[in-house]
Scaffold this active site. Structure first.
Site, PDB file in Angstrom:
ATOM      1  N   GLU A  85       0.844  -1.207   0.000  1.00  0.00           N
ATOM      2  CA  GLU A  85       0.000   0.000   0.000  1.00  0.00           C
ATOM      3  C   GLU A  85       0.874   1.251   0.000  1.00  0.00           C
ATOM      4  O   GLU A  85       1.719   1.437   0.880  1.00  0.00           O
ATOM      5  CB  GLU A  85      -0.950  -0.010   1.211  1.00  0.00           C
ATOM      6  CG  GLU A  85      -1.965   1.104   1.112  1.00  0.00           C
ATOM      7  CD  GLU A  85      -3.059   1.002   2.167  1.00  0.00           C
ATOM      8  OE1 GLU A  85      -3.423  -0.133   2.561  1.00  0.00           O
ATOM      9  OE2 GLU A  85      -3.547   2.063   2.592  1.00  0.00           O
ATOM     10  N   LYS A 265      -7.999  -1.288  10.749  1.00  0.00           N
ATOM     11  CA  LYS A 265      -7.311  -1.683   9.507  1.00  0.00           C
ATOM     12  C   LYS A 265      -6.067  -0.803   9.340  1.00  0.00           C
ATOM     13  O   LYS A 265      -4.999  -1.262   8.926  1.00  0.00           O
ATOM     14  CB  LYS A 265      -8.263  -1.526   8.320  1.00  0.00           C
ATOM     15  CG  LYS A 265      -7.758  -2.104   7.015  1.00  0.00           C
ATOM     16  CD  LYS A 265      -6.882  -1.144   6.224  1.00  0.00           C
ATOM     17  CE  LYS A 265      -6.425  -1.750   4.900  1.00  0.00           C
ATOM     18  NZ  LYS A 265      -5.512  -0.871   4.161  1.00  0.00           N
ATOM     19  N   ASP A 281       3.919 -14.673  11.363  1.00  0.00           N
ATOM     20  CA  ASP A 281       2.660 -15.120  10.770  1.00  0.00           C
ATOM     21  C   ASP A 281       1.600 -14.021  10.936  1.00  0.00           C
ATOM     22  O   ASP A 281       1.009 -13.868  12.012  1.00  0.00           O
ATOM     23  CB  ASP A 281       2.242 -16.415  11.492  1.00  0.00           C
ATOM     24  CG  ASP A 281       0.943 -16.992  10.970  1.00  0.00           C
ATOM     25  OD1 ASP A 281       0.202 -16.295  10.261  1.00  0.00           O
ATOM     26  OD2 ASP A 281       0.668 -18.164  11.298  1.00  0.00           O
ATOM     27  N   HIS A 378      -2.659  10.307  -0.123  1.00  0.00           N
ATOM     28  CA  HIS A 378      -2.824   9.149  -1.015  1.00  0.00           C
ATOM     29  C   HIS A 378      -2.600   9.516  -2.482  1.00  0.00           C
ATOM     30  O   HIS A 378      -2.067   8.739  -3.253  1.00  0.00           O
ATOM     31  CB  HIS A 378      -4.235   8.564  -0.862  1.00  0.00           C
ATOM     32  CG  HIS A 378      -4.317   7.606   0.287  1.00  0.00           C
ATOM     33  ND1 HIS A 378      -5.381   6.782   0.475  1.00  0.00           N
ATOM     34  CD2 HIS A 378      -3.463   7.336   1.288  1.00  0.00           C
ATOM     35  CE1 HIS A 378      -5.189   6.056   1.560  1.00  0.00           C
ATOM     36  NE2 HIS A 378      -4.033   6.378   2.060  1.00  0.00           N
TER      37      HIS A 378
HETATM   38  C1  MEV Z   1      -6.172   2.860   4.650  1.00  0.00           C
HETATM   39  O1  MEV Z   1      -5.371   1.759   4.313  1.00  0.00           O
HETATM   40  C2  MEV Z   1      -6.284   2.986   6.144  1.00  0.00           C
HETATM   41  C3  MEV Z   1      -7.237   4.072   6.624  1.00  0.00           C
HETATM   42  O2  MEV Z   1      -8.527   3.887   6.053  1.00  0.00           O
HETATM   43  C4  MEV Z   1      -7.310   3.959   8.130  1.00  0.00           C
HETATM   44  C5  MEV Z   1      -8.350   4.811   8.793  1.00  0.00           C
HETATM   45  O3  MEV Z   1      -9.358   5.159   8.173  1.00  0.00           O
HETATM   46  O4  MEV Z   1      -8.152   5.112   9.982  1.00  0.00           O
HETATM   47  C6  MEV Z   1      -6.792   5.431   6.221  1.00  0.00           C
END
Ligand code: MEV
Length: 423
Positions: A85, A265, A281, A378
């Site tokens: 990413e 995430k 792992d 991004h």
């Molecule tokens: C993207 O990989 C992760 C985010 O969506 C985490 C978040 O929203 O806190 C930017």
């Protein structure tokens, strides 16, 4: 239609590719070329990778990057990260630098207990089973002596065995709930071997063993990491507002599972990248971490935020069962190198480093989300990826970047600008 295949694993790599190309990649005349492009010319190294799994036909590259300037408990680290990413390593590096002159990250391992279970069915009287367990407990330990010998020398081994009555949840279901200390190894093989020997020792006519396996839920293999500074230092113009919004972002994740999943995430962007780079792992870590996030019955944020007496504290508490010896950690040359880069940490030290990577990533995400929005950061990396897809030259990349400065990046938009430049 392709037919079922027998003895596939016995075919050579070339034969396997030929079979796949013939049956599934008919339209791709470059299939063999693409797959072989990623083979390593060092035969020994390629063999090592071939042997990690069955039916290896190529290697799947992932970028291996580093995030420098992490100060953890006063020590400087460059953290290796394997991740595809685009913004993750850049974000980690920025956050590391930001906190480096504000005391850095503080960490603490709370506990390192791992768990394994022998699941079995028993239809008889519970008190008879309890007596049998009491009678057998020493034998269960004794049966594992050979397996645990080396681990005991290193200060680890079996911590305890408990008989757990689960019949309220499932008829006739009981378990031997076993706790372990596995020191610097993740311990999966060690734990599973001990459990299988115990199950063999414990079983009798009226005890039907269903399965013996470690648990990836390790709420007592826990580490904490935090950063802290005066609110004013957080932002050049309005530290108080910034701190308040960060806290609100965490509060939202604590009451809203849709948001909590995405919030976590972001944490895992940092955690997985280091877990993979160090040959651990990540599926085990993922499963355990998300179960921990839901331990209250509601899926919540893994990170916490508080503002007290003008001081902002951002922290994480997370279960991480990691190893720095055994498994891929010592066989994959890049994992070995990653660990060396991290000052050859013990498993406990690695837990702390990984927790920091997760905290940093969440801080970066919330900082962007509550200020500029996530797309600004991004977009830069997104643009690079699109330009690479369109095979732009260095000069074209520069021109497109200038032309699209501050704009929303889309594939068609970039292609259009590039076309104009090329024309
Ligand atoms: C993207 O990989 C992760 C985010 O969506 C985490 C978040 O929203 O806190 C930017």
């Amino acid at each position: 239609m392709a037919e079922l295949v027998s003895g596939f694993s016995k075919l050579t790599k070339e034969e396997k590719i030929e079979w796949i190309a013939f049956n599934f990649l008919k339209e791709n005349t470059n299939a063999r070329e693409i797959l072989s492009l990623y083979w390593n010319s060092d035969e020994q190294l390629q063999q090592l990778h071939d042997d990690f799994i069955e039916n290896t036909i190529s290697n799947y590259y992932m970028p291996f990057g580093v995030a420098p300037n992490f100060v953890i408990n006063g020590r400087l680290y460059t953290i290796p990260m394997a991740i595809e990413e685009s913004s993750v390593v850049a974000a980690a590096s920025l956050v590391a630098k930001f906190w480096s002159d504000k005391g850095g990250f503080k960490t603490e391992v709370i506990n390192t207990v791992k768990v394994g279970q022998v699941h079995f069915m028993y239809e008889g009287n519970t008190s008879d089973l309890q007596s049998y367990f009491k009678f057998k407990k020493e034998d269960l330990i004794a049966a594992t002596q050979d397996i645990t010998k080396n681990m005991r020398k290193r200060g680890g081994g079996i911590l305890n065995i408990e008989l757990r009555d689960k019949t309220d949840d499932l008829e006739n279901y009981y378990q031997l709930h076993v706790t372990f200390e596995t020191k610097d190894s993740m311990g999966a093989n060690f734990i599973n071997s001990c459990l299988e020997v115990m199950a063999e020792e414990f079983k009798k006519d009226d005890i039907q063993i269903v399965m013996s396996i470690l648990s990836n839920y390790v709420p007592n293999c826990l580490v904490k990491a935090s950063v802290s500074c005066e609110v004013e230092k957080l932002h050049p113009t309005d530290g108080a507002l910034f701190a308040k919004k960060m806290k609100q972002a965490v509060e939202i994740a604590n009451v809203e599972p849709h948001r909590a999943v995405t919030h976590n995430k972001g944490v895992m962007n940092g955690i997985d990248a280091v877990v993979i780079a160090t040959g651990n792992d990540f599926r085990a870590v993922e499963a355990g971490v998300h179960a921990y996030a839901a331990k209250s019955g509601t899926y919540k944020s893994l990170t916490s935020c508080k503002i007290e007496d003008g001081v902002f504290t951002f922290s994480i508490e997370i279960p991480l069962a990691l190893g720095t010896v055994g498994g891929l950690t010592s066989t994959h040359p890049l994992s070995k190198l990653s660990l060396e880069m991290l000052h050859n940490p013990s498993a406990k030290e690695l837990m702390q480093i990984v927790a920091v990577a997760g905290l940093a990533q969440n801080y970066a995400a919330l900082r962007a989300l509550t200020t500029t929005g996530i797309q600004e950061g991004h977009m830069k990396m997104h643009l690079v990826n699109i330009l690479n897809q369109l095979e732009a030259s260095a000069e074209e990349k520069e021109k497109v970047t200038v032309a699209l400065k501050g704009q929303i990046v889309s594939y068609s938009g970039v292609a259009e600008v590039l076309e104009k430049i090329r024309a």
